[in-house]
Design an enzyme around this catalytic site. Structure first.
Site, short mmCIF file in Angstrom:
data_model
loop_
_atom_site.label_atom_id
_atom_site.label_comp_id
_atom_site.label_asym_id
_atom_site.label_seq_id
_atom_site.Cartn_x
_atom_site.Cartn_y
_atom_site.Cartn_z
N ASN A 108 -7.51 -2.44 13.94
CA ASN A 108 -8.91 -2.71 13.60
C ASN A 108 -9.05 -4.00 12.79
O ASN A 108 -10.12 -4.28 12.25
CB ASN A 108 -9.52 -1.53 12.83
CG ASN A 108 -8.86 -1.31 11.47
OD1 ASN A 108 -7.91 -2.01 11.12
ND2 ASN A 108 -9.36 -0.36 10.71
N GLU A 124 -9.75 -1.62 4.95
CA GLU A 124 -10.49 -1.19 6.12
C GLU A 124 -11.82 -1.93 6.24
O GLU A 124 -12.24 -2.61 5.29
CB GLU A 124 -10.72 0.32 6.01
CG GLU A 124 -9.43 1.13 5.93
CD GLU A 124 -8.63 1.12 7.23
OE1 GLU A 124 -8.52 0.09 7.89
OE2 GLU A 124 -8.09 2.19 7.57
N HIS A 145 -7.31 -4.79 10.00
CA HIS A 145 -7.09 -4.68 8.55
C HIS A 145 -5.78 -5.36 8.12
O HIS A 145 -4.84 -5.48 8.90
CB HIS A 145 -7.15 -3.23 8.06
CG HIS A 145 -5.97 -2.37 8.40
ND1 HIS A 145 -6.07 -1.00 8.52
CD2 HIS A 145 -4.66 -2.65 8.64
CE1 HIS A 145 -4.87 -0.50 8.80
NE2 HIS A 145 -4.00 -1.48 8.88
N ASP A 159 0.81 -1.22 0.00
CA ASP A 159 0.00 0.00 0.00
C ASP A 159 0.84 1.27 0.00
O ASP A 159 2.06 1.23 0.20
CB ASP A 159 -0.97 0.00 1.19
CG ASP A 159 -0.32 -0.49 2.50
OD1 ASP A 159 0.93 -0.40 2.60
OD2 ASP A 159 -1.03 -0.94 3.39
C1 GLP Z 1 -0.35 0.09 8.39
C2 GLP Z 1 -0.15 -0.71 7.12
C3 GLP Z 1 -0.52 -2.11 7.37
C4 GLP Z 1 0.18 -2.63 8.60
C5 GLP Z 1 -0.19 -1.85 9.81
C6 GLP Z 1 0.46 -2.35 11.09
O1 GLP Z 1 -1.68 0.32 8.63
N1 GLP Z 1 -0.91 -0.23 6.04
O2 GLP Z 1 -0.16 -2.87 6.24
O3 GLP Z 1 -0.18 -3.95 8.81
O4 GLP Z 1 0.24 -0.55 9.53
O5 GLP Z 1 1.32 -1.40 11.61
P1 GLP Z 1 2.25 -1.56 12.86
O6 GLP Z 1 3.19 -2.69 12.57
O7 GLP Z 1 2.95 -0.26 12.95
O8 GLP Z 1 1.38 -1.85 14.02
#
Ligand code: GLP
Length: 267
Positions: A136, A143, A138, A67
């Site tokens: 959440n 989302e 995802h 993403d």
């Molecule tokens: C963002 C990314 C996700 C990732 C998530 C987790 O939202 N788009 O792909 O899984 O962060 O982040 P963290 O590892 O900082 O908790």
């Protein structure tokens, strides 16, 4: 789904890096699906160390990231392209031309998202997709209410996600873009193997819903229950909400794949 519960986030990162390294060694021209976020930083640091030690050669690998934020240029420190350069690409011998991150700026993001799907297909699909988990539930930026067959597209970010990801934007959720481009749930499910890593108590409820909850578009991670080759690596904190701990412990003891990974982490 195979589940491995590690004693610490460091152990989880060790094993995750080992799984990725094994893929690269076994299939030097593999296509990796890559993720961003804090959880991934420790994993990429380990891959960089192995590369520096001469154990890991990315020369023939390709990659597709999950993403990117809409409106954030690749050269911006807030972009996921910048993150990847900073944590992995800039430190290993991967061919820059074969690294892909969705375009967050451009006149036709929809066409670019379609081209991204086509490029994944043209590369022969993704061999190993690395995933983190949003608080959440995802995966990527899929989302709540994301179709379980969705493909790469522009999405609107959940408020909770903007709060969770504010760190990269000076801590102010209002500065986090409201939209992003993400691989779809369907795109992710097409990967030949999936490696999900979630650590910390902030993920416990999302982990519970992903593993034990019903498959629902409200929690895109739950779609991984459909995947035939999905390894979930947790630490004690993120696994705290699971009710099936005894069954998971039994499988960790008796499943040859899981035993192999645990032994490798210790040895
Ligand atoms: C963002 C990314 C996700 C990732 C998530 C987790 O939202 N788009 O792909 O899984 O962060 O982040 P963290 O590892 O900082 O908790």
């Amino acid at each position: 789904m195979k589940i491995l519960i590690c004693t610490s986030p460091d152990d989880a990162a060790d094993i995750a890096a080992q799984v990725i390294a094994r893929t690269v060694v076994a299939t030097p021209d593999c296509t990796l699906g890559l993720a961003t976020g804090r959880t991934m930083e420790a994993i990429y640091a380990r891959l960089v160390m192995r590369h520096r030690a001469g154990d890991l050669d990315f020369a023939r690998c390709g990659s597709f990231n999950l993403d990117e934020y809409v409106g954030v240029a690749p050269e911006s420190p807030n972009s996921y392209r910048f993150y990847m350069q900073d944590h992995l690409f800039g430190h290993v011998n991967i061919d820059a031309a074969r690294t892909h991150v969705p375009a967050g700026v451009g006149s036709d993001l929809r066409a670019a998202a379609e081209a991204y799907e086509a490029a994944i297909l043209q590369a022969g699909g993704i061999d190993l997709q690395l995933l983190g988990l949003g608080e959440n539930g995802h995966i990527g930026f899929n989302e709540p209410l994301s179709a379980l067959r969705s493909r790469t597209r522009v999405v609107t970010l959940d408020e909770a996600t903007r709060v969770q990801n504010a760190g990269m934007f000076g801590g102010d959720p209002a500065l986090v873009p409201t939209q992003a481009v993400t691989m779809g749930v369907g795109t992710i499910l097409d990967a030949r193997s999936v490696l999900m890593v979630a650590t910390g108590d902030g993920k416990a409820e999302a982990v519970r819903q992903m593993i034990e909850g019903p498959v629902t578009a409200m929690v895109s991670g739950s779609a991984l229950q459909f995947h035939e080759d999905c390894l979930v690596i947790l630490d004690e904190a993120s696994a705290a909400g699971l009710s099936q701990r005894a069954m998971i412990a039994y499988q960790m003891q008796h499943d040859p794949d899981l035993r192999f990974l645990v032994a490798g982490a210790i040895g």
